[in-house]
Design a protein around this motif. Structure first.
Motif, PDB file in Angstrom:
ATOM      1  N   ALA A  77       2.159   1.656  -3.447  1.00 50.56           N
ATOM      2  CA  ALA A  77       1.098   2.116  -4.349  1.00 50.56           C
ATOM      3  C   ALA A  77       0.841   3.609  -4.171  1.00 50.56           C
ATOM      4  O   ALA A  77       0.624   4.340  -5.143  1.00 50.56           O
ATOM      5  CB  ALA A  77      -0.175   1.317  -4.107  1.00 50.56           C
ATOM      6  N   ASP A  89      -6.932  -1.321  -1.980  1.00 47.26           N
ATOM      7  CA  ASP A  89      -7.832  -0.177  -2.075  1.00 47.26           C
ATOM      8  C   ASP A  89      -8.602   0.046  -0.771  1.00 47.26           C
ATOM      9  O   ASP A  89      -9.039   1.163  -0.484  1.00 47.26           O
ATOM     10  CB  ASP A  89      -8.816  -0.371  -3.231  1.00 47.26           C
ATOM     11  N   THR A 124       0.834  -1.206   0.000  1.00 54.83           N
ATOM     12  CA  THR A 124       0.000   0.000   0.000  1.00 54.83           C
ATOM     13  C   THR A 124       0.862   1.246   0.000  1.00 54.83           C
ATOM     14  O   THR A 124       0.582   2.218  -0.720  1.00 54.83           O
ATOM     15  CB  THR A 124      -0.936  -0.004   1.221  1.00 54.83           C
ATOM     16  N   GLU A 156      -5.197  -5.788  -5.579  1.00 58.73           N
ATOM     17  CA  GLU A 156      -5.484  -4.355  -5.656  1.00 58.73           C
ATOM     18  C   GLU A 156      -6.755  -4.006  -4.891  1.00 58.73           C
ATOM     19  O   GLU A 156      -6.837  -2.957  -4.235  1.00 58.73           O
ATOM     20  CB  GLU A 156      -5.623  -3.931  -7.116  1.00 58.73           C
ATOM     21  N   SER A 177       1.282  -1.013  -9.043  1.00 59.12           N
ATOM     22  CA  SER A 177      -0.006  -1.690  -9.136  1.00 59.12           C
ATOM     23  C   SER A 177       0.156  -3.185  -8.905  1.00 59.12           C
ATOM     24  O   SER A 177       1.252  -3.736  -9.016  1.00 59.12           O
ATOM     25  CB  SER A 177      -0.655  -1.443 -10.500  1.00 59.12           C
ATOM     26  N   GLU A 178      -0.943  -3.849  -8.589  1.00 58.32           N
ATOM     27  CA  GLU A 178      -0.957  -5.283  -8.303  1.00 58.32           C
ATOM     28  C   GLU A 178      -2.051  -5.952  -9.133  1.00 58.32           C
ATOM     29  O   GLU A 178      -2.854  -5.283  -9.794  1.00 58.32           O
ATOM     30  CB  GLU A 178      -1.229  -5.518  -6.804  1.00 58.32           C
TER      31      GLU A 178
END
Length: 226
Positions: A111, A127, A108, A123, A117-118
């Motif tokens: 990101a 999020d 995180t 993701e 990104s994953e």
């Protein structure tokens, strides 16, 4: 079958031998005293860290980032994994268990800072963490390295998860919510594998926590108080 799973089955056979009589009192119902929300990192021994060998004592939840939040059509709510024992089995202690070197917090952080990104499923989990962690980035001390930043954000994430539980109307006021960090990296002053209390019902001041909980004062420790 691959050998790692065969070995798991062999271990389970020994487990079944040992636990034959331990399920007698929980055949038809459960009344766990505590629900724990742990990170699903393989290094976090979710029951073993408490030396738990009693079926029905701890309701254990696990996900990456030890999240208590879940996204629904009506918005962000307390995850049903956590809420179920509180709502249905009389559980009145919830423990959010973060850990040093958390991969979910690291991902995180990357990101948010570098736009890494994953895969979609990962993701989605990140999020749910991003809104919790993003405000903490601006609070990080300037003189700590990457590893130090990650471990401070581990504490920050635990604090935010505790806060979400405390502020939710779905969690009764008499449920005690505790935030801890499991350390296997020699980050805190104790031994590897020890759990360090950093938050109790939203209180994060170490001296206040120690005064309020003298029976465990040596286990109360934080890396930062922002």
């Amino acid at each position: 079958m691959q050998q790692p799973f065969v070995e798991l089955l062999q271990a389970n056979a020994r487990h079944a031998d040992e636990f034959q009589s331990k399920f007698d009192d929980v055949q038809d119902s459960q009344r766990p005293e505590v629900v724990t929300v742990c990170c699903s990192d393989s290094r976090v021994l979710q029951d073993r860290m408490w030396e738990n060998d009693e079926p029905g004592r701890i309701f254990t939840c696990g996900n990456i980032g030890n999240r208590v939040v879940q996204q629904t059509e009506s918005g962000t709510v307390v995850s049903g994994d956590v809420l179920y024992p509180i709502e249905h089995t009389g559980t009145n202690v919830a423990v959010v268990v973060g850990h040093t070197g958390c991969g979910a917090v690291t991902a995180t952080y990357d990101a948010l800072t570098d736009g890494v990104s994953e895969l979609a499923g990962i993701e989605h989990c990140l999020d749910l963490l991003k809104p919790q962690l993003e405000p903490g980035l601006e609070l990080l001390p300037d003189d700590v390295d990457r590893a130090g930043s990650i471990n401070r954000l581990v504490e920050y994430n635990v604090d935010r998860q505790v806060e979400f539980l405390r502020e939710s109307d779905d969690v009764p006021d008499d449920v005690e919510v505790v935030g801890v960090v499991y350390d296997f990296q020699d980050v805190y002053s104790g031994r590897r594998g020890e759990v360090h209390v950093i938050n109790v019902d939203g209180e994060t001041d170490v001296e206040t926590l120690r005064d309020d909980n003298p029976e465990v004062d040596s286990r109360i420790e934080r890396l930062w108080e922002y």
